[in-house]
Design a protein around this motif. Sequence first.
Motif, PDB file in Angstrom:
ATOM      1  N   LYS A 126       0.816  -1.215   0.000  1.00 56.99           N
ATOM      2  CA  LYS A 126       0.000   0.000   0.000  1.00 56.99           C
ATOM      3  C   LYS A 126       0.853   1.269   0.000  1.00 56.99           C
ATOM      4  O   LYS A 126       0.565   2.205  -0.741  1.00 56.99           O
ATOM      5  CB  LYS A 126      -0.950   0.023   1.206  1.00 56.99           C
ATOM      6  CG  LYS A 126      -2.089  -0.947   1.091  1.00 56.99           C
ATOM      7  CD  LYS A 126      -3.170  -0.698   2.117  1.00 56.99           C
ATOM      8  CE  LYS A 126      -2.801  -1.208   3.463  1.00 56.99           C
ATOM      9  NZ  LYS A 126      -3.906  -1.110   4.436  1.00 56.99           N
TER      10      LYS A 126
ATOM     11  N   GLU B  64      -1.609   6.873   2.105  1.00 61.54           N
ATOM     12  CA  GLU B  64      -1.823   5.441   2.303  1.00 61.54           C
ATOM     13  C   GLU B  64      -3.275   5.184   2.703  1.00 61.54           C
ATOM     14  O   GLU B  64      -3.860   4.162   2.339  1.00 61.54           O
ATOM     15  CB  GLU B  64      -0.871   4.923   3.387  1.00 61.54           C
ATOM     16  CG  GLU B  64      -0.509   3.489   3.209  1.00 61.54           C
ATOM     17  CD  GLU B  64       0.592   3.023   4.142  1.00 61.54           C
ATOM     18  OE1 GLU B  64       0.485   1.883   4.634  1.00 61.54           O
ATOM     19  OE2 GLU B  64       1.552   3.781   4.378  1.00 61.54           O
TER      20      GLU B  64
ATOM     21  N   VAL C 276      -5.339   4.981  -0.408  1.00 62.73           N
ATOM     22  CA  VAL C 276      -5.155   3.659  -1.030  1.00 62.73           C
ATOM     23  C   VAL C 276      -6.029   2.644  -0.309  1.00 62.73           C
ATOM     24  O   VAL C 276      -6.720   1.848  -0.940  1.00 62.73           O
ATOM     25  CB  VAL C 276      -3.675   3.228  -1.018  1.00 62.73           C
ATOM     26  CG1 VAL C 276      -3.517   1.781  -1.483  1.00 62.73           C
ATOM     27  CG2 VAL C 276      -2.828   4.160  -1.878  1.00 62.73           C
ATOM     28  N   HIS C 277      -6.028   2.679   1.007  1.00 65.51           N
ATOM     29  CA  HIS C 277      -6.867   1.782   1.809  1.00 65.51           C
ATOM     30  C   HIS C 277      -8.341   1.961   1.434  1.00 65.51           C
ATOM     31  O   HIS C 277      -9.066   0.973   1.245  1.00 65.51           O
ATOM     32  CB  HIS C 277      -6.652   2.061   3.302  1.00 65.51           C
ATOM     33  CG  HIS C 277      -7.579   1.307   4.192  1.00 65.51           C
ATOM     34  ND1 HIS C 277      -7.371  -0.010   4.549  1.00 65.51           N
ATOM     35  CD2 HIS C 277      -8.736   1.677   4.795  1.00 65.51           C
ATOM     36  CE1 HIS C 277      -8.362  -0.410   5.337  1.00 65.51           C
ATOM     37  NE2 HIS C 277      -9.198   0.600   5.495  1.00 65.51           N
TER      38      HIS C 277
ATOM     39  N   SER D 105      -6.855  -5.909  -4.578  1.00 64.74           N
ATOM     40  CA  SER D 105      -5.768  -6.276  -3.670  1.00 64.74           C
ATOM     41  C   SER D 105      -5.934  -7.727  -3.246  1.00 64.74           C
ATOM     42  O   SER D 105      -6.979  -8.334  -3.454  1.00 64.74           O
ATOM     43  CB  SER D 105      -5.773  -5.381  -2.436  1.00 64.74           C
ATOM     44  OG  SER D 105      -6.909  -5.649  -1.639  1.00 64.74           O
TER      45      SER D 105
END
Length: 66
Positions: free
Chosen positions: A13, A24, A27-28, A38
């Motif tokens: 990530k 980040e 991205v999560h 993912s």
Amino acid sequence: MSDTSPTRFAFRKHEVASALGISERKVHDLIKSGELPSFKVGRVVLIPVAGVRAFIAAQVQTGGQA
């Protein structure tokens, strides 16, 4: 001189966040919403390079409405 570095198939990530210039946490959120694919290997979340490329292409087509 030949390039002997291994081909990367997935990134963590923080690597995706750095490459895209986003947090980040974003991205999560993209993973959680299904916009960025993912998978997990043990406790590590990995994002396939192909998934990152597809996400970028989709953003270009839609004008970046992620």
